[in-house]
Design an enzyme around this catalytic site. Structure first.
Site, PDB file in Angstrom:
ATOM      1  N   CYS A 152       0.868  -1.174   0.000  1.00 17.74           N
ATOM      2  CA  CYS A 152       0.000   0.000   0.000  1.00 17.74           C
ATOM      3  C   CYS A 152       0.904   1.223   0.000  1.00 17.74           C
ATOM      4  O   CYS A 152       2.120   1.090  -0.118  1.00 17.74           O
ATOM      5  CB  CYS A 152      -1.001   0.002   1.150  1.00 17.74           C
ATOM      6  SG  CYS A 152      -0.302   0.152   2.787  1.00 17.74           S
ATOM      7  N   CYS A 159      -4.130   1.112  -4.074  1.00 18.39           N
ATOM      8  CA  CYS A 159      -3.361   2.359  -4.137  1.00 18.39           C
ATOM      9  C   CYS A 159      -3.154   2.851  -5.562  1.00 18.39           C
ATOM     10  O   CYS A 159      -2.450   3.831  -5.780  1.00 18.39           O
ATOM     11  CB  CYS A 159      -2.031   2.209  -3.405  1.00 18.39           C
ATOM     12  SG  CYS A 159      -1.096   0.728  -3.785  1.00 18.39           S
ATOM     13  N   CYS A 176       1.178   2.500  -6.505  1.00 18.76           N
ATOM     14  CA  CYS A 176       1.831   1.207  -6.270  1.00 18.76           C
ATOM     15  C   CYS A 176       2.462   0.742  -7.578  1.00 18.76           C
ATOM     16  O   CYS A 176       1.753   0.441  -8.536  1.00 18.76           O
ATOM     17  CB  CYS A 176       0.828   0.171  -5.781  1.00 18.76           C
ATOM     18  SG  CYS A 176       0.344   0.401  -4.073  1.00 18.76           S
TER      19      CYS A 176
END
Length: 129
Positions: free
Chosen positions: A9, A82, A86
């Protein structure tokens, strides 16, 4: 070899930390579980520590890590919703769980996210182990 799983995350302070904890709880020594963040906060959210303690897991022993600290190949990489924050990490299996960040949620909503993560991790481990 044990399956290797990475939970990602942004801050590595809530969702991915709890997912790593659940993988260790449910997978024990049958799995290698890691978590990291694209922009780690450097601390674990006290709520995450408190709510995992309710399940007899000491998240206070974890630390917020950067993806740059994580090496090797993974059987599964799970992102926590995310999006573009990410980066792509190679893995045999990739999933994005699209989980809301619970850091500003009230206790009941935070527990609901925690429990959802626990169920998802359990299903993932059943598929991997």
């Amino acid at each position: 070899m044990k399956p290797r799983v990475l939970f990602v995350c942004v801050e590595n302070a809530n969702r991915s930390q709890m997912a790593e904890a659940f993988a260790k709880l449910y997978g024990g020594d049958r799995i290698e579980a890691y978590s990291a963040g694209s922009k780690p906060s450097g601390v674990i959210n006290p709520k995450a520590i408190r709510f995992m303690a309710e399940l007899d897991y000491d998240l206070g022993q974890h630390r917020s890590k950067s993806l740059s600290e994580i090496n090797g190949e993974f059987d599964a990489v799970i992102t926590m919703g995310c999006g573009d924050n990410c980066p792509w990490i190679p893995a045999k299996r990739r999933e994005d769980w699209q989980l809301a960040d619970p850091k500003h949620m009230d206790d009941e909503a935070y527990r609901a996210v925690r429990d959802d993560i626990g169920r998802r991790v359990q299903a993932l481990l059943e598929a991997l182990i």
